[in-house]
Design an enzyme around this catalytic site. Structure first.
Site, PDB file in Angstrom:
ATOM      1  CB  VAL A  67      -0.998  -0.005   0.374  1.00  0.00           C
ATOM      2  CG1 VAL A  67      -2.006  -0.545   0.954  1.00  0.00           C
ATOM      3  CG2 VAL A  67      -0.052  -0.184   2.727  1.00  0.00           C
ATOM      4  CG  ASN A  94      -7.231  -5.503   7.612  1.00  0.00           C
ATOM      5  OD1 ASN A  94      -6.744  -5.291   8.588  1.00  0.00           O
ATOM      6  ND2 ASN A  94      -6.241  -6.306   6.622  1.00  0.00           N
ATOM      7  CB  SER A 146      -5.318   0.570  16.482  1.00  0.00           C
ATOM      8  OG  SER A 146      -5.178  -0.259  17.880  1.00  0.00           O
ATOM      9  CE1 TYR A 159      -0.728  -0.248  14.568  1.00  0.00           C
ATOM     10  CE2 TYR A 159      -1.795  -0.154  17.250  1.00  0.00           C
ATOM     11  CZ  TYR A 159      -1.886  -0.584  15.469  1.00  0.00           C
ATOM     12  OH  TYR A 159      -2.672  -1.980  14.984  1.00  0.00           O
ATOM     13  CB  ALA A 161       1.663   9.023  15.931  1.00  0.00           C
ATOM     14  CE  LYS A 163      -3.906   0.803  12.501  1.00  0.00           C
ATOM     15  NZ  LYS A 163      -4.339   0.315  11.685  1.00  0.00           N
TER      16      LYS A 163
HETATM   17  N1  LIG Z   1      -5.420  -7.850  15.711  1.00  0.00           N
HETATM   18  C1  LIG Z   1      -5.965  -7.030  16.098  1.00  0.00           C
HETATM   19  O1  LIG Z   1      -6.083  -7.456  17.426  1.00  0.00           O
HETATM   20  C2  LIG Z   1      -6.193  -5.252  15.707  1.00  0.00           C
HETATM   21  C3  LIG Z   1      -6.098  -4.485  17.235  1.00  0.00           C
HETATM   22  C4  LIG Z   1      -6.547  -3.176  16.735  1.00  0.00           C
HETATM   23  C5  LIG Z   1      -5.630  -2.890  14.655  1.00  0.00           C
HETATM   24  N2  LIG Z   1      -5.843  -3.449  14.287  1.00  0.00           N
HETATM   25  C6  LIG Z   1      -5.281  -3.319  13.348  1.00  0.00           C
HETATM   26  O2  LIG Z   1      -5.956  -4.617  12.105  1.00  0.00           O
HETATM   27  C7  LIG Z   1      -5.692  -4.512  11.503  1.00  0.00           C
HETATM   28  C8  LIG Z   1      -5.444  -6.491  10.225  1.00  0.00           C
HETATM   29  O3  LIG Z   1      -4.426  -6.143  11.656  1.00  0.00           O
HETATM   30  P1  LIG Z   1      -3.870  -8.240  11.648  1.00  0.00           P
HETATM   31  O4  LIG Z   1      -3.901  -7.912  13.393  1.00  0.00           O
HETATM   32  O5  LIG Z   1      -4.605  -8.916  10.873  1.00  0.00           O
HETATM   33  O6  LIG Z   1      -2.700  -7.966  11.361  1.00  0.00           O
HETATM   34  P2  LIG Z   1      -1.455  -9.520  11.286  1.00  0.00           P
HETATM   35  O7  LIG Z   1      -0.259  -8.776  10.558  1.00  0.00           O
HETATM   36  O8  LIG Z   1      -2.409 -10.526  10.944  1.00  0.00           O
HETATM   37  O9  LIG Z   1      -2.131  -9.189   8.831  1.00  0.00           O
HETATM   38  C9  LIG Z   1      -1.519  -7.590   8.663  1.00  0.00           C
HETATM   39  C10 LIG Z   1      -1.397  -7.818   7.164  1.00  0.00           C
HETATM   40  O10 LIG Z   1      -0.687  -6.797   6.603  1.00  0.00           O
HETATM   41  C11 LIG Z   1      -0.220  -7.674   5.295  1.00  0.00           C
HETATM   42  N3  LIG Z   1       1.110  -6.318   5.170  1.00  0.00           N
HETATM   43  C12 LIG Z   1       1.720  -5.362   5.595  1.00  0.00           C
HETATM   44  N4  LIG Z   1       2.784  -4.223   5.643  1.00  0.00           N
HETATM   45  C13 LIG Z   1       1.758  -4.371   4.224  1.00  0.00           C
HETATM   46  C14 LIG Z   1       1.839  -3.359   3.389  1.00  0.00           C
HETATM   47  N5  LIG Z   1       2.872  -2.204   3.237  1.00  0.00           N
HETATM   48  N6  LIG Z   1       1.162  -3.625   2.252  1.00  0.00           N
HETATM   49  C15 LIG Z   1       0.101  -4.058   1.841  1.00  0.00           C
HETATM   50  N7  LIG Z   1      -0.068  -4.990   3.020  1.00  0.00           N
HETATM   51  C16 LIG Z   1       0.606  -5.330   4.144  1.00  0.00           C
HETATM   52  C17 LIG Z   1       0.583  -8.069   5.399  1.00  0.00           C
HETATM   53  O11 LIG Z   1       1.174  -8.779   5.032  1.00  0.00           O
HETATM   54  C18 LIG Z   1      -0.506  -8.916   6.665  1.00  0.00           C
HETATM   55  O12 LIG Z   1      -0.650 -10.263   5.539  1.00  0.00           O
HETATM   56  C19 LIG Z   1      -4.220  -3.196  11.238  1.00  0.00           C
HETATM   57  O13 LIG Z   1      -4.174  -2.475  10.290  1.00  0.00           O
HETATM   58  C20 LIG Z   1      -3.861  -3.484  12.496  1.00  0.00           C
HETATM   59  O14 LIG Z   1      -3.143  -2.170  12.530  1.00  0.00           O
HETATM   60  C21 LIG Z   1      -5.937  -4.909  15.035  1.00  0.00           C
END
Ligand SMILES: NC(=O)c1ccc[n+]([C@@H]2O[C@H](COP(=O)([O-])OP(=O)(O)OC[C@H]3O[C@@H](n4cnc5c(N)ncnc54)[C@H](O)[C@@H]3O)[C@@H](O)[C@H]2O)c1
Length: 252
Positions: A67, A94, A146, A159, A161, A163
């Site tokens: 992205v 995402n 988040s 992170y 900042a 989010k």
């Molecule tokens: N899991 C949680 O509890 C949680 C909490 C708050 C926010 N989030 C947010 O939810 C979203 C998904 O998180 P998750 O827990 O599924 O994470 P995850 O690490 O399991 O999956 C993230 C995915 O993003 C991909 N990725 C990383 N850098 C990328 C890039 N530059 N371009 C495209 N894809 C890329 C990775 O390859 C991976 O498949 C994120 O934005 C995260 O910050 C997650």
């Protein structure tokens, strides 16, 4: 009778969808009838999720998309629109990474990378998608923020900042795109994914988290995915500029 959650005929682009929440959201949108372009920085991981959807009877295609690469975002948006006969209805920003460190140890590099992926990535993909988005009230931008961006969290100034930046992004864009009848919202999830593995497996961090979650458990990614379907659907046609925590009551 009015149907609220049927996404048949809609196309969607989900970023960071090779694992975790993005993969579950892709599957949930497809189960609701949408044609989904599953994208990830790992093209192989995205292809595996798309194959799972197609095998289960849904409709999906995949693309490698970092992205932070604007040109790749433009190509992916066009590919997603082709799935929807020229329209791209639903964009789920995402993709994300964490790079935790206590503040004195945060480097320019980790700060920049976090911003590039969360904020610039959302900017690139949304701007690339916009020319393809319909103005009949079915267009949705769903950003993933988040609790860190709402309440802050230890060791994650970069992170948090980024989010928090996405919350401002969501609200300002919601005001701009209201004129085009496109809804822009954000979701603040909590789920057991590869990203949260360290917190879940470290005894001290895990206990601290359980103290903060009223429901006293982690959701699996497919449990939070339903809220994305809701925001993508006609049920959310009068909701814009909002941040919806889906986190067992942690933020209230
Ligand atoms: N899991 C949680 O509890 C949680 C909490 C708050 C926010 N989030 C947010 O939810 C979203 C998904 O998180 P998750 O827990 O599924 O994470 P995850 O690490 O399991 O999956 C993230 C995915 O993003 C991909 N990725 C990383 N850098 C990328 C890039 N530059 N371009 C495209 N894809 C890329 C990775 O390859 C991976 O498949 C994120 O934005 C995260 O910050 C997650």
């Amino acid at each position: 009778m009015r149907t609220y959650f049927d996404l048949t005929g809609r196309s969607a682009l989900v970023t960071g969808a090779g694992a975790g929440i993005g993969a579950a959201v892709s599957e949930a949108l497809a189960a609701a009838g949408a044609s989904v372009l599953v994208t990830d920085i790992s093209g192989d991981a995205a292809a595996a999720v798309a194959e799972r959807i197609n095998t289960a009877g849904g409709k999906a295609d995949s693309a490698a998309l970092d992205v932070s690469d604007r040109d790749a975002a433009v190509a992916a948006a066009a590919q997603a629109a082709a799935l929807g006969e020229g329209n791209l209805h639903i964009v789920v920003n995402n993709a994300g990474v964490t790079s935790p460190a206590m503040f004195p140890k945060l480097t320019d590099e980790t700060f920049r990378v976090t911003f590039d992926i969360h904020v610039m990535g959302t900017f690139h993909v949304t701007q690339a998608a916009l020319p393809h988005m319909p103005t009949d009230g079915t267009g949705r931008v769903i950003n993933v923020t988040s609790s860190a961006g709402i309440t802050g969290t230890l060791g994650q100034v970069n992170y948090s900042a980024a989010k928090a930046g996405l919350i401002g992004f969501t609200k300002s864009l919601a005001r701009e795109l209201a004129a085009k009848n496109i809804m822009v919202n954000a979701l603040a999830p909590l789920a057991a994914t590869p990203m949260t593995e360290t917190i879940r497996t470290n005894e001290k961090f895990a206990a601290n988290m359980m103290n903060r979650i009223p429901l006293k458990r982690w959701a699996e990614a497919d449990e939070v995915a339903g809220a994305f379907v809701f925001l993508a659907s006609d049920a959310a046609s009068y909701i814009t500029g909002q941040v919806l925590p889906v986190d067992g009551g942690m933020v209230m």
